[in-house]
Write a protein that holds these residues in place. Structure first.
Motif, short mmCIF file in Angstrom:
data_model
loop_
_atom_site.label_atom_id
_atom_site.label_comp_id
_atom_site.label_asym_id
_atom_site.label_seq_id
_atom_site.Cartn_x
_atom_site.Cartn_y
_atom_site.Cartn_z
N GLY A 190 40.10 46.73 35.51
CA GLY A 190 40.97 47.76 34.95
C GLY A 190 41.75 48.50 36.01
N PRO A 191 42.67 49.37 35.58
CA PRO A 191 43.48 50.15 36.52
C PRO A 191 42.60 50.95 37.48
N GLY A 192 42.93 50.87 38.76
CA GLY A 192 42.20 51.61 39.76
C GLY A 192 41.01 50.90 40.36
N THR A 193 40.64 49.72 39.80
CA THR A 193 39.52 48.97 40.35
C THR A 193 40.00 48.09 41.50
N PRO A 194 39.09 47.68 42.39
CA PRO A 194 39.50 46.85 43.52
C PRO A 194 40.17 45.54 43.13
N ARG A 195 39.83 45.02 41.95
CA ARG A 195 40.39 43.74 41.54
C ARG A 195 41.44 43.86 40.44
N GLU A 196 42.04 45.01 40.35
CA GLU A 196 43.08 45.21 39.33
C GLU A 196 44.18 44.16 39.44
N SER A 197 44.58 43.80 40.67
CA SER A 197 45.69 42.86 40.85
C SER A 197 45.31 41.42 40.53
N PHE A 198 44.01 41.17 40.26
CA PHE A 198 43.57 39.82 39.92
C PHE A 198 43.58 39.57 38.41
N GLU A 199 44.02 40.54 37.63
CA GLU A 199 43.94 40.45 36.18
C GLU A 199 45.18 39.72 35.64
N PHE A 200 44.99 38.47 35.21
CA PHE A 200 46.10 37.67 34.69
C PHE A 200 45.85 37.21 33.25
N VAL A 201 45.03 37.96 32.53
CA VAL A 201 44.77 37.63 31.13
C VAL A 201 45.63 38.49 30.22
N THR A 202 45.39 39.81 30.23
CA THR A 202 46.18 40.68 29.36
C THR A 202 47.64 40.71 29.80
N ASN A 203 47.88 40.65 31.11
CA ASN A 203 49.27 40.64 31.59
C ASN A 203 50.02 39.43 31.05
N PHE A 204 49.40 38.26 31.18
CA PHE A 204 50.05 37.03 30.72
C PHE A 204 50.19 36.99 29.21
N LEU A 205 49.09 37.26 28.50
CA LEU A 205 49.13 37.16 27.04
C LEU A 205 50.02 38.21 26.41
N GLY A 206 50.11 39.37 27.04
CA GLY A 206 51.02 40.38 26.52
C GLY A 206 52.45 39.86 26.52
N LYS A 207 52.81 39.10 27.56
CA LYS A 207 54.15 38.53 27.65
C LYS A 207 54.29 37.30 26.74
N ALA A 208 53.33 36.37 26.81
CA ALA A 208 53.45 35.12 26.05
C ALA A 208 53.38 35.36 24.55
N PRO A 255 38.47 34.79 27.01
CA PRO A 255 37.64 35.17 28.15
C PRO A 255 38.35 34.85 29.46
N MET A 256 38.09 35.65 30.48
CA MET A 256 38.71 35.40 31.78
C MET A 256 37.95 34.31 32.52
N TYR A 257 38.66 33.24 32.86
CA TYR A 257 38.11 32.18 33.69
C TYR A 257 38.95 32.09 34.97
N ASN A 258 38.33 32.38 36.10
CA ASN A 258 39.06 32.30 37.38
C ASN A 258 40.35 33.12 37.34
N PHE A 259 40.21 34.32 36.81
CA PHE A 259 41.26 35.35 36.79
C PHE A 259 42.31 35.16 35.71
N THR A 260 42.23 34.10 34.90
CA THR A 260 43.25 33.90 33.88
C THR A 260 42.62 33.35 32.60
N ILE A 261 43.45 32.87 31.67
CA ILE A 261 42.96 32.42 30.37
C ILE A 261 42.39 31.01 30.47
N PRO A 262 41.54 30.61 29.52
CA PRO A 262 41.06 29.23 29.49
C PRO A 262 42.23 28.25 29.36
N SER A 263 42.12 27.11 30.00
CA SER A 263 43.20 26.12 29.93
C SER A 263 43.43 25.63 28.51
#
Length: 217
Positions: A143-161, A96-104
């Motif tokens: 999601g893409p095109g939404t005002p907060r698209e740039s705040f998404e650090f869950v799928t971006n981070f986990l896709g890399k990690a 789940p997204m907590y404060n724009f990223t993954i749970p600690s």
């Protein structure tokens, strides 16, 4: 029989947690296909792993046959968690997204299981290619095109990690707008939220069934 590693991280109980509800749907379908299979379950909210400490880091960069008693003790949890991941034929993670990223708690787990030269840092790791489904729930729309698209650090981070770092074969299920029913400001998004959740349950069940079929006897 196949082994599923199931990790939940939400601080909320099943009754109010979108991520727990969707992982439960996945697991129910998986177990229906493999009733005699093994499920390794970790609830990192109820039983969090500690943050990584210096000795445990040092142990990860020291050959096992060179471990002192202190390094061996410090590395024991990392070895256990990494072994659980290595044993898994499939992995299910709630993020789940907590404060724009993954749970600690999930970040702490990752810090333990990412071991250079074993699970990471090699062209072929000990967990390369393991199919992994991540339920990345979020209270709003990112999601893409939404005002907060740039705040998404869950799928971006986990896709890399998970993908680039550990070499897992990662897919995401993303229930959005999960706060619509509890936030009056999102009242006009309730229908969209319900549709997103219904789709997430359908995707989770379908992915579980498809993955389970890959390990049919």
């Amino acid at each position: 029989m196949p082994t599923l590693l199931h990790i939940d991280t939400s601080v909320s109980p099943l009754e109010t947690s979108a991520s727990r509800a969707v992982t439960a749907t996945f697991r129910k379908e998986w177990e229906a296909q493999h009733p005699n299979g093994t499920v390794i379950y970790r609830d990192l909210a109820a039983d969090p792993v500690p943050h990584l400490e210096g000795l445990a880091v040092a142990a990860g960069f020291t050959a096992p046959d060179q471990h002192t008693p202190e390094l061996r003790a410090a590395f024991a949890l990392r070895d256990t968690l990494a072994s659980e991941l290595e044993q898994a034929d499939a992995v299910l993670i709630a993020a789940p997204m907590y404060n724009f990223t993954i749970p600690s708690t999930l970040k702490a787990w990752l810090d333990h299981v990412i071991i250079m030269g074993r699970t990471a840092g090699a062209e072929q790791t000990t967990v390369s290619g393991t199919p992994t489904v991540v339920v990345a729930s979020r209270g709003g729309g990112y999601g893409p095109g939404t005002p907060r698209e740039s705040f998404e650090f869950v799928t971006n981070f986990l896709g890399k990690a998970l993908g680039d770092g550990l070499g897992l074969d990662v897919e995401f299920v993303v229930p959005e707008l999960t706060m619509a029913r509890s936030n009056p400001a999102m009242a006009d998004l309730v229908d969209a939220a319900d549709a997103s959740m219904a789709k997430a349950h359908e995707e989770a069940a379908a992915k579980a069934k498809a993955l389970a079929a890959r390990f049919a006897a």
